[in-house]
Design a protein around this motif. Structure first.
Motif, PDB file in Angstrom:
ATOM      1  N   THR A  55       0.801  -1.405  -0.015  1.00 43.65           N
ATOM      2  CA  THR A  55       0.043   0.054  -0.048  1.00 43.65           C
ATOM      3  C   THR A  55       0.833   1.185   0.128  1.00 43.65           C
ATOM      4  N   VAL A  56       1.901   1.295   0.757  1.00 45.53           N
ATOM      5  CA  VAL A  56       2.942   2.316   0.923  1.00 45.53           C
ATOM      6  C   VAL A  56       3.435   2.518  -0.223  1.00 45.53           C
ATOM      7  N   ASP A  57       3.862   1.462  -1.047  1.00 44.30           N
ATOM      8  CA  ASP A  57       4.555   1.532  -2.297  1.00 44.30           C
ATOM      9  C   ASP A  57       3.665   2.270  -3.525  1.00 44.30           C
ATOM     10  N   SER A  58       2.510   1.741  -3.202  1.00 44.30           N
ATOM     11  CA  SER A  58       1.332   2.142  -4.288  1.00 44.30           C
ATOM     12  C   SER A  58       1.237   3.842  -4.196  1.00 44.30           C
ATOM     13  N   HIS A  59       1.352   4.090  -2.860  1.00 45.51           N
ATOM     14  CA  HIS A  59       1.022   5.433  -2.653  1.00 45.51           C
ATOM     15  C   HIS A  59       2.254   6.594  -3.150  1.00 45.51           C
ATOM     16  N   ARG A  60       3.494   5.942  -2.729  1.00 47.89           N
ATOM     17  CA  ARG A  60       4.700   6.440  -3.275  1.00 47.89           C
ATOM     18  C   ARG A  60       4.423   6.647  -4.854  1.00 47.89           C
ATOM     19  N   SER A  61       4.190   5.648  -5.377  1.00 50.48           N
ATOM     20  CA  SER A  61       4.201   5.527  -6.909  1.00 50.48           C
ATOM     21  C   SER A  61       3.196   6.782  -7.545  1.00 50.48           C
ATOM     22  N   ARG A  62       1.966   6.567  -7.039  1.00 53.51           N
ATOM     23  CA  ARG A  62       1.111   7.609  -7.346  1.00 53.51           C
ATOM     24  C   ARG A  62       1.163   9.086  -7.109  1.00 53.51           C
ATOM     25  N   LEU A  63       1.530   9.288  -5.733  1.00 51.43           N
ATOM     26  CA  LEU A  63       1.894  10.605  -5.241  1.00 51.43           C
ATOM     27  C   LEU A  63       3.020  11.161  -5.933  1.00 51.43           C
ATOM     28  N   GLY A  64       4.112  10.515  -6.446  1.00 48.92           N
ATOM     29  CA  GLY A  64       5.291  11.031  -6.863  1.00 48.92           C
ATOM     30  C   GLY A  64       5.022  12.024  -7.884  1.00 48.92           C
ATOM     31  N   PHE A  65       3.985  11.576  -8.800  1.00 46.99           N
ATOM     32  CA  PHE A  65       3.883  12.502  -9.888  1.00 46.99           C
ATOM     33  C   PHE A  65       3.059  13.704  -9.384  1.00 46.99           C
ATOM     34  N   PHE A  66       2.231  13.587  -8.501  1.00 44.84           N
ATOM     35  CA  PHE A  66       1.348  14.893  -7.949  1.00 44.84           C
ATOM     36  C   PHE A  66       2.799  15.617  -7.406  1.00 44.84           C
ATOM     37  N   VAL A  67       3.630  15.281  -6.505  1.00 50.69           N
ATOM     38  CA  VAL A  67       4.516  15.979  -6.019  1.00 50.69           C
ATOM     39  C   VAL A  67       5.472  16.763  -7.070  1.00 50.69           C
ATOM     40  N   GLU A  68       5.714  16.084  -8.185  1.00 51.02           N
ATOM     41  CA  GLU A  68       6.328  16.804  -9.023  1.00 51.02           C
ATOM     42  C   GLU A  68       5.549  18.000  -9.784  1.00 51.02           C
ATOM     43  N   TRP A  69       4.316  17.804 -10.055  1.00 51.21           N
ATOM     44  CA  TRP A  69       3.256  18.983 -10.465  1.00 51.21           C
ATOM     45  C   TRP A  69       3.264  20.066  -9.388  1.00 51.21           C
ATOM     46  N   CYS A  70       2.942  19.574  -8.265  1.00 52.47           N
ATOM     47  CA  CYS A  70       2.757  20.762  -6.949  1.00 52.47           C
ATOM     48  C   CYS A  70       4.067  21.575  -7.086  1.00 52.47           C
ATOM     49  N   GLU A  71       5.315  20.680  -7.215  1.00 54.75           N
ATOM     50  CA  GLU A  71       6.556  21.370  -6.964  1.00 54.75           C
ATOM     51  C   GLU A  71       6.663  22.432  -8.224  1.00 54.75           C
ATOM     52  N   SER A  72       6.261  22.090  -9.458  1.00 55.09           N
ATOM     53  CA  SER A  72       6.607  22.743 -10.574  1.00 55.09           C
ATOM     54  C   SER A  72       5.676  24.280 -10.820  1.00 55.09           C
TER      55      SER A  72
END
Length: 133
Positions: A55-72
């Motif tokens: 579950t944690v790995d799944s969250h890491r994978s999906r949220l990684g894209f969101f983090v990149e967008w928020c940061e950008s």
């Protein structure tokens, strides 16, 4: 019976400014700037205490894209992660053991054939009903 709030008397403009400054100081929250990646790690550490590794790995994978967008686009307020509590799910509700009867699956596919033909949901249900035993 409730008592009305006491409103201080304001005799001149300097009193109003002083009261306003006091109110601002009383309601200020000092925010700590936090990088999006660091906030994600805090969230995942919190999740790891109550979830399976998958579950944690799944969250890491999906949220990684969101983090990149928020940061950008610099769209989130620093420290936001501290205000959000992860929900807890009791062990008995982690997975369902519900059986979908063949007739219900066929009803769903028939509906999707007519109203949502070739959409992702339609294809998913079609594969599910055709390949399940």
């Amino acid at each position: 019976m409730s008592r009305p709030n006491r409103i201080p008397a304001i005799t001149d403009e300097s009193d109003a400014e002083r009261l306003l400054r006091q109110l601002q100081r009383a309601t200020e929250t000092i925010l700590e700037p936090t990088a999006a990646e660091e906030a994600l790690e805090f969230y995942l550490e919190d999740k790891a205490r109550e979830c399976r590794k998958s579950t944690v790995d799944s969250h890491r994978s999906r949220l990684g894209f969101f983090v990149e967008w928020c940061e950008s686009i610099n769209a989130v307020q620093p420290g936001l992660f501290k205000k959000i509590k992860s929900p807890t799910i009791p062990d008995e509700k982690v997975a369902r053991e519900t059986t979908l009867h063949v007739s219900r699956g066929k009803e769903i596919v028939t509906h999707l054939d007519r109203f949502e033909y070739a959409w992702v949901e339609h294809v998913g249900w079609l594969l599910l009903t055709e390949t399940s035993v």
